[in-house]
Write a protein that holds these residues in place. Structure first.
Motif, PDB file in Angstrom:
ATOM      1  N   ARG A 142      38.910  27.485  32.361  1.00  0.00           N
ATOM      2  CA  ARG A 142      38.539  26.944  31.056  1.00  0.00           C
ATOM      3  C   ARG A 142      39.359  27.592  29.956  1.00  0.00           C
ATOM      4  O   ARG A 142      39.839  26.917  29.038  1.00  0.00           O
ATOM      5  N   VAL A 162      39.150  19.205  27.094  1.00  0.00           N
ATOM      6  CA  VAL A 162      38.852  19.370  28.517  1.00  0.00           C
ATOM      7  C   VAL A 162      38.303  20.765  28.771  1.00  0.00           C
ATOM      8  O   VAL A 162      37.300  20.942  29.464  1.00  0.00           O
ATOM      9  N   VAL A 203      34.714  21.016  26.089  1.00  0.00           N
ATOM     10  CA  VAL A 203      33.641  20.025  26.198  1.00  0.00           C
ATOM     11  C   VAL A 203      33.419  19.560  27.635  1.00  0.00           C
ATOM     12  O   VAL A 203      32.304  19.641  28.159  1.00  0.00           O
ATOM     13  N   VAL A 204      34.471  19.091  28.274  1.00  0.00           N
ATOM     14  CA  VAL A 204      34.315  18.479  29.603  1.00  0.00           C
ATOM     15  C   VAL A 204      33.867  19.521  30.636  1.00  0.00           C
ATOM     16  O   VAL A 204      32.856  19.331  31.336  1.00  0.00           O
ATOM     17  N   LEU A 205      34.608  20.624  30.739  1.00  0.00           N
ATOM     18  CA  LEU A 205      34.232  21.626  31.734  1.00  0.00           C
ATOM     19  C   LEU A 205      32.924  22.327  31.364  1.00  0.00           C
ATOM     20  O   LEU A 205      32.163  22.736  32.240  1.00  0.00           O
ATOM     21  N   THR A 258      30.375  20.785  29.875  1.00  0.00           N
ATOM     22  CA  THR A 258      29.339  19.825  30.275  1.00  0.00           C
ATOM     23  C   THR A 258      29.135  19.842  31.788  1.00  0.00           C
ATOM     24  O   THR A 258      27.997  19.793  32.270  1.00  0.00           O
ATOM     25  N   ILE A 259      30.232  19.930  32.528  1.00  0.00           N
ATOM     26  CA  ILE A 259      30.112  20.014  33.991  1.00  0.00           C
ATOM     27  C   ILE A 259      29.341  21.265  34.386  1.00  0.00           C
ATOM     28  O   ILE A 259      28.488  21.232  35.273  1.00  0.00           O
TER      29      ILE A 259
END
Length: 96
Positions: A60, A21, A24-26, A28-29
């Motif tokens: 992050r 999270v 990668v996720v944050l 990508t956001i």
């Protein structure tokens, strides 16, 4: 050979999830939000803030450090708990 039990699987899943999270996720956001990709607010010559990151870098970092912390707690748990005895039935075989 030890097979992972429920605590092993939970520690692996939680730490991997937190780190994914945070990275990668944050990440990508942040990329999808568009430029600028700077982790600090960008100012113009007059000193006004003209752009800020969508996701705070502290958030992050907190996710990644939480994942590392879970791995540290899991390591401490594994050091403290005793290893189970191997119970294998070995039949006696006579040598020629």
């Amino acid at each position: 050979m030890n097979h992972p039990d429920i605590i092993d699987r939970a520690a692996m899943a939680l730490s991997a999830g937190l780190m994914l999270v945070g990275i990668v996720v944050l990440g990508t956001i942040e990329i999808l939000a568009g430029k600028p990709y700077s982790p600090v607010p960008i100012t113009n010559d007059a000193g006004e803030v003209v752009a800020t990151p969508l996701v705070d870098p502290t958030l992050r970092t907190a996710f990644v450090l939480a994942g590392i912390g879970v791995l540290g707690l899991y390591a401490a748990y594994r050091i403290v708990t005793p290893m189970p005895e191997e119970t294998t039935d070995r039949a006696g075989v006579t040598a020629d």
